[in-house]
Scaffold this active site. Structure first.
Site, mmCIF file in Angstrom:
data_model
loop_
_atom_site.group_PDB
_atom_site.id
_atom_site.type_symbol
_atom_site.label_atom_id
_atom_site.label_comp_id
_atom_site.label_asym_id
_atom_site.label_seq_id
_atom_site.Cartn_x
_atom_site.Cartn_y
_atom_site.Cartn_z
ATOM 1 N N SER A 274 28.363 4.649 -5.344
ATOM 2 C CA SER A 274 27.140 4.404 -4.598
ATOM 3 C C SER A 274 27.370 4.657 -3.109
ATOM 4 O O SER A 274 27.785 5.733 -2.701
ATOM 5 C CB SER A 274 26.650 2.977 -4.883
ATOM 6 O OG SER A 274 25.383 2.744 -4.317
ATOM 7 N N ASP B 222 28.154 8.414 -8.616
ATOM 8 C CA ASP B 222 26.750 8.202 -8.278
ATOM 9 C C ASP B 222 26.581 7.887 -6.786
ATOM 10 O O ASP B 222 26.036 6.844 -6.418
ATOM 11 C CB ASP B 222 26.145 7.097 -9.136
ATOM 12 C CG ASP B 222 24.730 7.446 -9.608
ATOM 13 O OD1 ASP B 222 24.383 8.632 -9.635
ATOM 14 O OD2 ASP B 222 23.971 6.516 -9.947
ATOM 15 N N HIS C 120 22.746 3.222 -12.516
ATOM 16 C CA HIS C 120 23.558 3.255 -11.305
ATOM 17 C C HIS C 120 24.715 2.265 -11.312
ATOM 18 O O HIS C 120 25.746 2.514 -10.691
ATOM 19 C CB HIS C 120 22.648 2.987 -10.105
ATOM 20 C CG HIS C 120 23.304 3.156 -8.784
ATOM 21 N ND1 HIS C 120 23.830 4.360 -8.353
ATOM 22 C CD2 HIS C 120 23.533 2.261 -7.785
ATOM 23 C CE1 HIS C 120 24.338 4.210 -7.139
ATOM 24 N NE2 HIS C 120 24.173 2.954 -6.773
#
Length: 331
Positions: free
Chosen positions: A154, A181, A257
């Site tokens: 992230s 991600d 996610h």
């Protein structure tokens, strides 16, 4: 040998080779041959007489390492926005079981939109490794610090890119970059500082091979109250689009996610990982995929053993999840 016999022998050889490729590629998605240790290392404490101490790292660490004696490559894994490093303990141990030392710093407890502090903190942790890491490892386990691989999830993936691009100087060369991600802001035109994506035709020149892992559900909102956790235009596809070769891009179609985190993530932050982001059915398959993909990539570019990554490339169905994107940008 007759032509028909040669043909049969060729088919048998090809079939055995195919089975070997599938087996070797699939092996990385299971726990490796090493037992692992998981240790928390407290950060250095400052005193009135000294502003810093070499006794501990500049940030708290979670260290996953093989238990078997030997020398192993080092991977630094950077947590996602407002997450705890121990939310990834199962993922870190998966990678460590295949012969890597994985360092997960806790970069902050709470943070605003600017990632500059995180970038500098991660660089400080990397600089500490040469002097301090050995004392935090099991007996007879030694780190190979000729180069270090950097990974992150992230916002941690954005920070990993920032380090690779030289936003903060580090003392160790970069071996490989893996972004899980990655997210560069809240949406197209709303990047968090410092911005990484340039939206130009010129690629990002990272001095190392790059793997970008994406999620099919990360760009989708969980409900009308929660925006996507990895918004379109600032997520994995945009990062891969700007990567120079060598690079690869793998996307798990049916997972979200935060699905590579531990099965149980406690506290308010842990509950948020399930309540805010759209998720798949279970975390274990996605965690096995991310861990295995990381191992396969590191085996190729750090240890010079390409067969696992080549196996995934040739037979993506060996992955424990359905891959909607399998892209490779060769040298």
């Amino acid at each position: 040998m007759t032509s028909s016999a040669r043909f049969v022998a060729f088919l048998a050889y090809y079939y055995c080779l195919l089975l070997f490729t599938m087996a070797s590629a699939g092996d990385v998605f299971d726990h490796g041959r090493h037992g692992t240790s998981l240790a928390q290392v407290q950060e250095a404490k400052t005193t009135r007489c000294s502003r810093a101490s070499v006794a501990g790292p500049p940030k708290p660490l979670l260290v996953a390492a093989p238990c078997d004696a030997g020398e192993y490559p080092v991977v630094v894994f950077l947590h996602g926005y407002l997450a705890n490093n121990y939310f990834y303990s199962q993922l870190l141990q998966h990678v460590a079981s295949h012969g890597f030392i994985v360092i997960g710093p806790q970069l902050y407890s709470f943070s605003g939109p600017d990632t500059t502090g995180e970038i500098n903190s991660a660089a400080a942790v990397i600089d500490w490794l040469a002097d301090g890491l050995s004392s935090s490892l099991p007996p007879d386990v030694r780190p190979n610090l000729t180069a270090v691989s950097i990974s992150g999830h992230s916002r941690g993936g954005k920070v990993a890119f920032a380090l690779a691009l030289g936003h903060a100087k580090t003392s160790l060369p970069l071996a490989a970059l893996i972004a899980v991600d990655p997210v560069d802001g809240t949406g197209l035109g709303n990047q968090t500082p410092p911005p990484i994506l340039t939206y130009k035709e010129t690629p990002l020149h990272v001095p190392a091979p790059i793997m970008v892992i994406g999620t099919g559900l990360g760009e989708l909102p969980r409900n009308f109250l929660c925006p996507p956790c990895a918004p379109l235009g600032v997520s994995h596809a945009a990062f891969y689009h700007e990567c120079a070769a060598p690079a690869c891009h793998l996307v798990a179609r049916d997972y979200g996610h935060t699905d590579m985190m531990d099965d149980v993530t406690t506290g308010a932050k842990g509950l948020a990982t399930r309540a805010v982001c759209k998720s798949g059915e279970a975390r274990a398959p996605m965690r096995r995929f991310v861990g295995g993909a990381m191992v396969a990539f590191l085996k190729k570019w750090v240890e010079g053993r390409p067969e696992w990554l080549d196996g995934i490339r040739e037979r993506p169905e060996v992955a424990p999840v359905v891959l909607s994107v399998v892209e490779f940008r060769d040298e």
